[in-house]
Design a protein around this motif. Structure first.
Motif, PDB file in Angstrom:
ATOM      1  N   ARG A   1       0.834  -1.213   0.000  1.00 31.26           N
ATOM      2  CA  ARG A   1       0.000   0.000   0.000  1.00 31.26           C
ATOM      3  C   ARG A   1       0.864   1.257   0.000  1.00 31.26           C
ATOM      4  NH1 ARG A   1      -3.057  -3.319   3.876  1.00 31.26           N
ATOM      5  NH2 ARG A   1      -4.750  -4.302   2.671  1.00 31.26           N
TER       6      ARG A   1
ATOM      7  N   HIS B   1       1.936   1.614  -3.525  1.00 31.53           N
ATOM      8  CA  HIS B   1       0.816   2.111  -4.331  1.00 31.53           C
ATOM      9  C   HIS B   1       0.730   3.640  -4.254  1.00 31.53           C
ATOM     10  CE1 HIS B   1      -3.193   2.307  -6.125  1.00 31.53           C
ATOM     11  NE2 HIS B   1      -3.530   3.105  -5.134  1.00 31.53           N
ATOM     12  N   ARG B   2       0.833   4.190  -3.051  1.00 36.84           N
ATOM     13  CA  ARG B   2       0.750   5.650  -2.906  1.00 36.84           C
ATOM     14  C   ARG B   2       1.896   6.342  -3.628  1.00 36.84           C
ATOM     15  NH1 ARG B   2      -0.929   3.987   2.324  1.00 36.84           N
ATOM     16  NH2 ARG B   2       1.142   4.343   3.220  1.00 36.84           N
TER      17      ARG B   2
ATOM     18  N   ALA C   1      -7.247   5.911  -8.661  1.00 34.82           N
ATOM     19  CA  ALA C   1      -5.810   6.175  -8.533  1.00 34.82           C
ATOM     20  C   ALA C   1      -5.287   6.904  -9.761  1.00 34.82           C
ATOM     21  CB  ALA C   1      -5.057   4.860  -8.333  1.00 34.82           C
TER      22      ALA C   1
END
Length: 272
Positions: free
Chosen positions: A190, A193-194, A243
């Protein structure tokens, strides 16, 4: 520190510790970008040399990640993916030394994230019992980057295809790790991902700055992909629309990407 010196450190140093040495506290200069340099392979230790095709292990299936050994293999594979991306970025700085300073300085910031991601995967694999370099590693990302002939090719190919696809893959793996009860690995994905949202944003910003006048974002992206890279390679199984909007894509671009199918143009059928 000169940007070229950092690129040489990453690309031409054999040992992993030097490749991943953080330079975040440096004051960056670009007064000596030097001549164009295109190397055919990054310098690596014997344990991390690119393996012959299909001898490196493939990514374990989501269900297989119930096994700690398979989770270690997944992190080993992803460490090599992140390392290849880092090396391709260094290659780009050396291959295109006269790119705008703002682009080159931005690349250095992205590379710091890639160094951190590589370390995270190496450390997690080690916690799960697998030393980085214990398994053969592939060269997929590196080999595809060798077709880049311009900075526009780079931003279309690496940030918008490879990192773009990781907007999906990172959360797919986070969910698979969570299902296996490995919340530490899930949290790692995660975080990545950011970061990938910002990396994709960087690529999109430079696509817009460098593309010929009159071309849409989608047209410029599509025209600067070298087969077998193509729009369908820029997404995973679970499409993360939000996203991509966060990264700055227009809804129209995201629509094109979501519905793209594998129908190469005539010139795309010839490998670049």
């Amino acid at each position: 520190m000169e940007i070229r010196a950092f690129a040489e450190q990453v690309l031409l140093s054999p040992d992993i510790e030097t490749k991943l040495l953080s330079r975040s506290a440096e004051v960056w200069t670009d007064e000596q970008p030097g001549p164009e340099l295109r190397v055919t392979e990054p310098t690596r230790t014997p344990q991390l040399q690119f393996a012959p095709r299909r001898t490196a292990p493939g990514m374990p299936s989501p269900g297989a990640l119930q096994s700690p050994e398979k989770r270690a293999i997944a992190h080993h594979i992803m460490a090599n993916h992140e390392l290849q991306a880092l090396e391709v970025m260094a290659w780009t700085l050396l291959a295109f030394p006269h790119a705008p300073y703002e682009f080159r300085r931005g690349m250095v910031a992205v590379m710091a994230d890639e160094q951190r991601h590589t370390r995270m995967h190496i450390e997690r694999a080690a916690k799960l019992g697998l030393v980085f370099g214990s398994l053969p590693v592939n060269c997929y990302i590196w080999k595809k980057a060798m077709s880049f002939t311009s900075v526009l090719d780079y931003v279309a190919g690496l940030p918008l295809v490879f990192e773009g696809a990781n907007l999906d893959h990172s959360l797919e793996l986070a969910d698979a790790f969570s299902a296996a009860g490995d919340e530490r690995s899930a949290a790692l994905m995660r975080v990545i991902h950011r970061d990938e949202i910002e990396h994709v944003r960087f690529g999109l910003e430079w696509l817009r700055k460098l593309k010929p006048e009159g071309l849409s974002d989608w047209e410029a992206f599509d025209r600067h992909l070298h087969w077998p890279l193509r729009p369908t390679k820029a997404r995973g199984d679970v499409f993360q629309r939000e996203a991509r909007l966060q990264a700055g894509f227009t809804p129209e671009f995201v629509d094109h990407l979501e519905i793209a199918i594998d129908e190469p143009s005539d010139d795309a059928r010839t490998p670049g």
